[in-house]
Enzyme design. Structure first.
Site, PDB file in Angstrom:
ATOM      1  N   LEU A 293       2.954   0.849 -10.263  1.00 32.32           N
ATOM      2  CA  LEU A 293       2.198   1.509 -11.338  1.00 32.32           C
ATOM      3  C   LEU A 293       2.961   1.751 -12.380  1.00 32.32           C
ATOM      4  O   LEU A 293       4.021   2.476 -12.602  1.00 32.32           O
ATOM      5  CB  LEU A 293       1.652   2.819 -10.733  1.00 32.32           C
ATOM      6  CG  LEU A 293       0.686   2.812  -9.612  1.00 32.32           C
ATOM      7  CD1 LEU A 293       0.385   4.410  -9.214  1.00 32.32           C
ATOM      8  CD2 LEU A 293      -0.592   2.240  -9.779  1.00 32.32           C
ATOM      9  N   HIS A 294       2.446   1.455 -13.722  1.00 31.64           N
ATOM     10  CA  HIS A 294       3.155   1.799 -15.077  1.00 31.64           C
ATOM     11  C   HIS A 294       2.204   1.819 -16.179  1.00 31.64           C
ATOM     12  O   HIS A 294       2.520   2.351 -17.397  1.00 31.64           O
ATOM     13  CB  HIS A 294       4.321   0.975 -15.408  1.00 31.64           C
ATOM     14  CG  HIS A 294       3.910  -0.515 -15.859  1.00 31.64           C
ATOM     15  ND1 HIS A 294       3.635  -1.661 -14.898  1.00 31.64           N
ATOM     16  CD2 HIS A 294       3.803  -1.137 -16.914  1.00 31.64           C
ATOM     17  CE1 HIS A 294       3.224  -2.564 -15.242  1.00 31.64           C
ATOM     18  NE2 HIS A 294       3.325  -2.331 -16.746  1.00 31.64           N
ATOM     19  N   ARG A 295       0.882   1.203 -16.046  1.00 29.64           N
ATOM     20  CA  ARG A 295      -0.073   1.285 -16.983  1.00 29.64           C
ATOM     21  C   ARG A 295      -0.416   2.635 -17.459  1.00 29.64           C
ATOM     22  O   ARG A 295      -0.568   3.550 -16.746  1.00 29.64           O
ATOM     23  CB  ARG A 295      -1.591   0.699 -16.707  1.00 29.64           C
ATOM     24  CG  ARG A 295      -1.354  -0.707 -16.414  1.00 29.64           C
ATOM     25  CD  ARG A 295      -1.751  -1.651 -17.115  1.00 29.64           C
ATOM     26  NE  ARG A 295      -0.686  -2.135 -18.117  1.00 29.64           N
ATOM     27  CZ  ARG A 295      -0.064  -3.445 -18.016  1.00 29.64           C
ATOM     28  NH1 ARG A 295      -0.130  -3.955 -16.773  1.00 29.64           N
ATOM     29  NH2 ARG A 295       0.891  -3.725 -18.890  1.00 29.64           N
TER      30      ARG A 295
ATOM     31  N   ARG B 256       8.642   4.916 -16.757  1.00 35.24           N
ATOM     32  CA  ARG B 256       7.452   5.623 -17.354  1.00 35.24           C
ATOM     33  C   ARG B 256       6.729   6.641 -16.471  1.00 35.24           C
ATOM     34  O   ARG B 256       6.580   7.699 -16.883  1.00 35.24           O
ATOM     35  CB  ARG B 256       6.445   4.846 -18.157  1.00 35.24           C
ATOM     36  CG  ARG B 256       5.122   5.447 -18.613  1.00 35.24           C
ATOM     37  CD  ARG B 256       4.165   4.489 -18.977  1.00 35.24           C
ATOM     38  NE  ARG B 256       4.259   3.776 -19.956  1.00 35.24           N
ATOM     39  CZ  ARG B 256       3.755   4.101 -21.360  1.00 35.24           C
ATOM     40  NH1 ARG B 256       3.179   5.279 -21.378  1.00 35.24           N
ATOM     41  NH2 ARG B 256       4.203   3.666 -22.289  1.00 35.24           N
TER      42      ARG B 256
ATOM     43  N   ASP C 286      -0.999  -2.172 -10.815  1.00 36.87           N
ATOM     44  CA  ASP C 286      -1.552  -2.098 -12.097  1.00 36.87           C
ATOM     45  C   ASP C 286      -0.945  -3.352 -12.977  1.00 36.87           C
ATOM     46  O   ASP C 286      -1.321  -3.279 -14.170  1.00 36.87           O
ATOM     47  CB  ASP C 286      -1.935  -0.806 -12.691  1.00 36.87           C
ATOM     48  CG  ASP C 286      -0.622  -0.149 -12.989  1.00 36.87           C
ATOM     49  OD1 ASP C 286       0.567  -0.674 -13.023  1.00 36.87           O
ATOM     50  OD2 ASP C 286      -0.663   1.302 -13.370  1.00 36.87           O
TER      51      ASP C 286
END
Ligand code: UD1
Ligand code: UDP
Length: 371
Positions: free
Chosen positions: A198-200, A233, A277
């Site tokens: 996940l990083h969006r 992030r 994502d």
């Protein structure tokens, strides 16, 4: 290149260019958008990429800061070095920044992975895609939707080339080199775990959204172990939001640093399912025929859904749980591989560019190179 997913895209293109040493003199520029060892150098090593010829070392910042920090030295470089073509890949800030600079200096631009659209301008990448495609002279698309979107936006038909997916070129090259050491290291059994990334910003920049997704991951991990190589992030946000306690201490969720490319491909290949994502991971799951749940409300890569590998399920708790359980109980049997995702996209792109620049003649036979 600048960010992690750019590296997988440029590697096969550099290899394909090496077949024409008399005709093409590639210069590899790394903006430094990604800079952690695991996000950059490690991936360069796994892909056997050479050291960049130019490194701008821009690092992180707001969108405007990062883009501007790339544009200034890149413009200086281009003003001092005669250049026939800028080739940019993907949809990150480095892609946009370099395209804008080249365009104002009237240098031809090729965009690899053109035409993808989520139709969601909340995504920073969508802005990068729209601008880059408007400025590019040669648009190389990975799937039919890319061509349709570009035509709908008025891009000339003869500037669009359906050449396939360079990300899959890299994946095919990697397959022979992948082993199961990362599975052994973390005591993972093939087919018995879920791989997550996940990083969006829409998923990880808001504490309520991020903790909500984690609640679903914790519950699904009761059914199958979860392995989650965490993007910086996401890691930083978990710390800033004080979510460490929610995330840590679940015996069935293994959180690691981002892993190298070969290790990540190993994790994908043997996963029961993938939750992500990421853009590129949706495509890789398709090629590896590993079912994928995309924790977003749209995708710019509809071919991954059409081929039967990918479901776009959003981020509601019930949707994550019910889809994960369904895929674990009833794995899809007939995933197909999209057209031209065959390991030869980079060659097609380089051949097309040589044709456009009218460089090929009978005397210029390709030189054989090992990839
Ligand atoms: C960028 C791309 C995104 C792509 C992703 C791939 C843009 C707008 N976004 O998102 O499209 O999917 O890369 O991974 O270009 N950080 C580190 N170390 C690093 C890199 C980043 O600690 O090596 C941290 C910094 O706190 C930074 C944050 O991650 O502020 C975000 O990095 P940035 O490159 O701005 O965006 P990504 O989320 O990585
Ligand atoms: N990847 C990797 N290590 C990881 C997670 C992903 O090497 O820990 C690879 C993955 O195999 C794919 C690429 O990174 O090739 C996808 O990049 P990312 O998800 O960062 O960006 P996106 O594709 O969403 O732009």
């Amino acid at each position: 290149v600048g960010a992690r997913p750019n590296f997988m895209k440029i590697a096969p293109l550099l290899t394909a260019q090496q077949r024409y040493p008399e005709l093409i003199e590639p210069v590899l520029l790394h903006t430094g958008q990604h800079y952690d060892y695991q996000m950059s150098q490690k991936i360069f090593g796994d892909l056997q990429l050479p050291e960049p010829d130019i490194f701008l070392n821009v690092g992180s910042g707001t969108h405007a800061q990062q883009t501007a920090k790339i544009m200034v030295p890149f413009e200086e470089h281009l003003m001092e070095n005669e250049t026939d073509l800028i080739l940019v890949v993907g949809d990150v800030n480095s892609t946009l920044a370099c395209a804008v600079v080249a365009s104002k200096l009237h240098i031809k631009i090729a965009h690899v992975e053109a035409g993808l659209r989520s139709f969601d301008r909340e995504m920073p990448e969508e802005i990068n895609r729209l601008v880059t495609d408007q400025l590019s002279d040669y648009l190389f698309v990975t799937e039919p939707s890319g061509r349709e979107n570009l035509l709908n936006e008025g891009r000339p038909e003869d500037s669009i080339f359906f050449t396939g997916n360079v990300m899959i070129d890299s994946l095919i090259n990697a397959m022979d080199k992948v082993d199961r050491s990362i599975l052994k290291q973390h005591d993972l059994t093939p087919g018995e775990y879920i791989a997550v990334t996940l990083h969006r910003p829409s998923n990880v920049d808001n504490p309520d959204v991020l903790s909500g997704i984690f609640k679903a991951l914790i519950d699904i991990s009761e059914r199958k172990k979860v392995v989650f190589p965490m993007h910086p992030r996401t890691r930083k946000n978990i710390e800033n939001f004080g979510l460490n306690e929610v995330v840590a201490g679940n015996k069935n969720i293994l959180i690691t640093e981002p892993v190298g490319y070969l290790d990540f491909v190993a994790l994908e290949r043997d996963a029961a399912i993938i939750l992500t994502d990421s853009g590129g991971i949706q495509e890789e799951s398709c090629f590896m025929k590993v079912p994928c749940l995309t924790l977003r409300y749209n995708t710019e890569r509809p071919a991954t859904v059409d081929c039967g590998a990918n479901r776009i399920i959003g981020i509601e708790y019930e949707k994550i749980i019910s889809n994960a359980v369904d895929l674990l109980d009833n794995p899809p049997q007939n995933i197909s591989i999209p057209e031209k995702w065959d390991g030869h996209a980079a060659e097609r792109i380089v051949e097309t560019l040589l044709d456009i620049f009218a460089l090929k003649s009978k005397n210029n036979k390709p030189t054989t190179v090992k990839s």
